[in-house]
Design an enzyme around this catalytic site. Structure first.
Site, PDB file in Angstrom:
ATOM      1  N   SER A  61       0.824  -1.212   0.000  1.00  0.00           N
ATOM      2  CA  SER A  61       0.000   0.000   0.000  1.00  0.00           C
ATOM      3  C   SER A  61       0.859   1.263   0.000  1.00  0.00           C
ATOM      4  CB  SER A  61      -0.913   0.010   1.214  1.00  0.00           C
ATOM      5  OG  SER A  61      -1.736  -1.134   1.218  1.00  0.00           O
TER       6      SER A  61
HETATM    7  N1  SAH Z   1      -0.609  -4.689   3.873  1.00  0.00           N
HETATM    8  C1  SAH Z   1      -0.126  -5.274   2.669  1.00  0.00           C
HETATM    9  C2  SAH Z   1      -1.143  -5.111   1.573  1.00  0.00           C
HETATM   10  C3  SAH Z   1      -1.068  -6.180   0.580  1.00  0.00           C
HETATM   11  S1  SAH Z   1      -2.334  -6.121  -0.637  1.00  0.00           S
HETATM   12  C4  SAH Z   1       1.194  -4.660   2.258  1.00  0.00           C
HETATM   13  O1  SAH Z   1       1.423  -3.497   2.559  1.00  0.00           O
HETATM   14  O2  SAH Z   1       1.992  -5.345   1.623  1.00  0.00           O
HETATM   15  C5  SAH Z   1      -3.640  -7.030   0.133  1.00  0.00           C
HETATM   16  C6  SAH Z   1      -3.333  -8.440   0.496  1.00  0.00           C
HETATM   17  O3  SAH Z   1      -4.545  -9.025   0.933  1.00  0.00           O
HETATM   18  C7  SAH Z   1      -2.830  -9.308  -0.644  1.00  0.00           C
HETATM   19  O4  SAH Z   1      -1.602  -9.869  -0.284  1.00  0.00           O
HETATM   20  C8  SAH Z   1      -3.915 -10.372  -0.813  1.00  0.00           C
HETATM   21  O5  SAH Z   1      -3.420 -11.643  -1.162  1.00  0.00           O
HETATM   22  C9  SAH Z   1      -4.516 -10.395   0.585  1.00  0.00           C
HETATM   23  N2  SAH Z   1      -5.866 -10.948   0.668  1.00  0.00           N
HETATM   24  C10 SAH Z   1      -6.907 -10.790  -0.195  1.00  0.00           C
HETATM   25  N3  SAH Z   1      -7.998 -11.451   0.253  1.00  0.00           N
HETATM   26  C11 SAH Z   1      -7.639 -12.018   1.434  1.00  0.00           C
HETATM   27  C12 SAH Z   1      -8.329 -12.829   2.403  1.00  0.00           C
HETATM   28  N4  SAH Z   1      -9.611 -13.196   2.266  1.00  0.00           N
HETATM   29  N5  SAH Z   1      -7.636 -13.235   3.488  1.00  0.00           N
HETATM   30  C13 SAH Z   1      -6.341 -12.893   3.682  1.00  0.00           C
HETATM   31  N6  SAH Z   1      -5.640 -12.141   2.799  1.00  0.00           N
HETATM   32  C14 SAH Z   1      -6.280 -11.699   1.701  1.00  0.00           C
END
Ligand code: SAH
Length: 213
Positions: A61
């Site tokens: 993000s």
């Molecule tokens: N906070 C992270 C954001 C990653 S993007 C960072 O800064 O790197 C969002 C993430 O949510 C992705 O890695 C995706 O795989 C995960 N995601 C999507 N749906 C999900 C779910 N139901 N349970 C757990 N993770 C999920």
């Protein structure tokens, strides 16, 4: 420019300059070396004002969004926090700097494994990571004082409300695939208070109480 200077500039321009004021959040984001959470080819862009790819079609993000969400959680230091969407583990590390225990759920196992290894290397031992559908929460470890969802969902994932402690805060993006609104729900007894923090764009929360695959 050194990464340290780039980080100091990120704090001033992208966070303080846009109203992030919680000194603990600013200090935590000044400590966490964001460039370590992206692949080498993207390191030089790690402090830019934007999200970056982290593999598996997911993103780290934008720094401002991490600051805004973290501040909205209202953390004092003793909390147990649940994060949904570990991704590269950057937001996880920021939380680990700020509270007693962080529990984080990621649905893509390669991302969870890489985040685990990196967080271990950086010495974040107060973090537990699990692979699974985070829309179901983490019932064995509930209740949580704060829950943050770092992916966008069309509906409130009910289990997360259930797993919130009395007085707890849930921060998440809700809305369409291409555009969401950042919401905070505070639970007070049987009452839920909603507040809105503006537009945002996240990747999809895919799961039982999120988007379908
Ligand atoms: N906070 C992270 C954001 C990653 S993007 C960072 O800064 O790197 C969002 C993430 O949510 C992705 O890695 C995706 O795989 C995960 N995601 C999507 N749906 C999900 C779910 N139901 N349970 C757990 N993770 C999920």
């Amino acid at each position: 420019m050194s990464y340290e200077r780039a980080r100091a500039r990120m704090i001033e321009e992208q966070l303080v300059g846009r109203g992030i004021a919680d000194p603990r959040v600013l200090a935590a984001m000044a400590r966490v070396e964001r460039h370590r959470f992206v692949e080498e080819a993207l390191e030089a862009r790690a402090y830019d004002d934007k999200p970056l790819p982290i593999g598996a079609r997911q993103t780290i993000s934008q720094p401002f969004m991490v600051g805004l969400m973290t501040e909205a959680l209202g953390l004092r230091g003793t909390e147990r926090v649940l994060e949904i969407g570990t991704g590269c583990g950057y937001q996880t590390a920021v939380l680990a700097e700020l509270v007693a225990n962080v529990f984080s759920v990621e649905r893509i196992s390669t991302l969870a494994t890489a985040a685990r290894q990196l967080l271990d290397r950086l010495g974040y031992y107060n973090v537990a990571i699990r692979v699974g559908d985070g829309t179901l929460g983490w019932s064995d470890e509930a209740p949580f004082d704060a829950i943050v969802v770092t992916a966008g969902t069309p509906q409130v994932p009910r289990p997360l409300i259930t797993q919130l402690a009395d007085g707890g805060r849930l921060v998440f993006p809700i809305g369409e695939e291409e555009l969401q609104t950042l919401v905070r729900i505070r639970k007070e007894g049987s009452r839920l208070h909603e507040e809105y923090f503006g537009d945002c764009r996240f990747v999809k929360l895919v799961g039982r109480y999120g988007w379908e695959r």
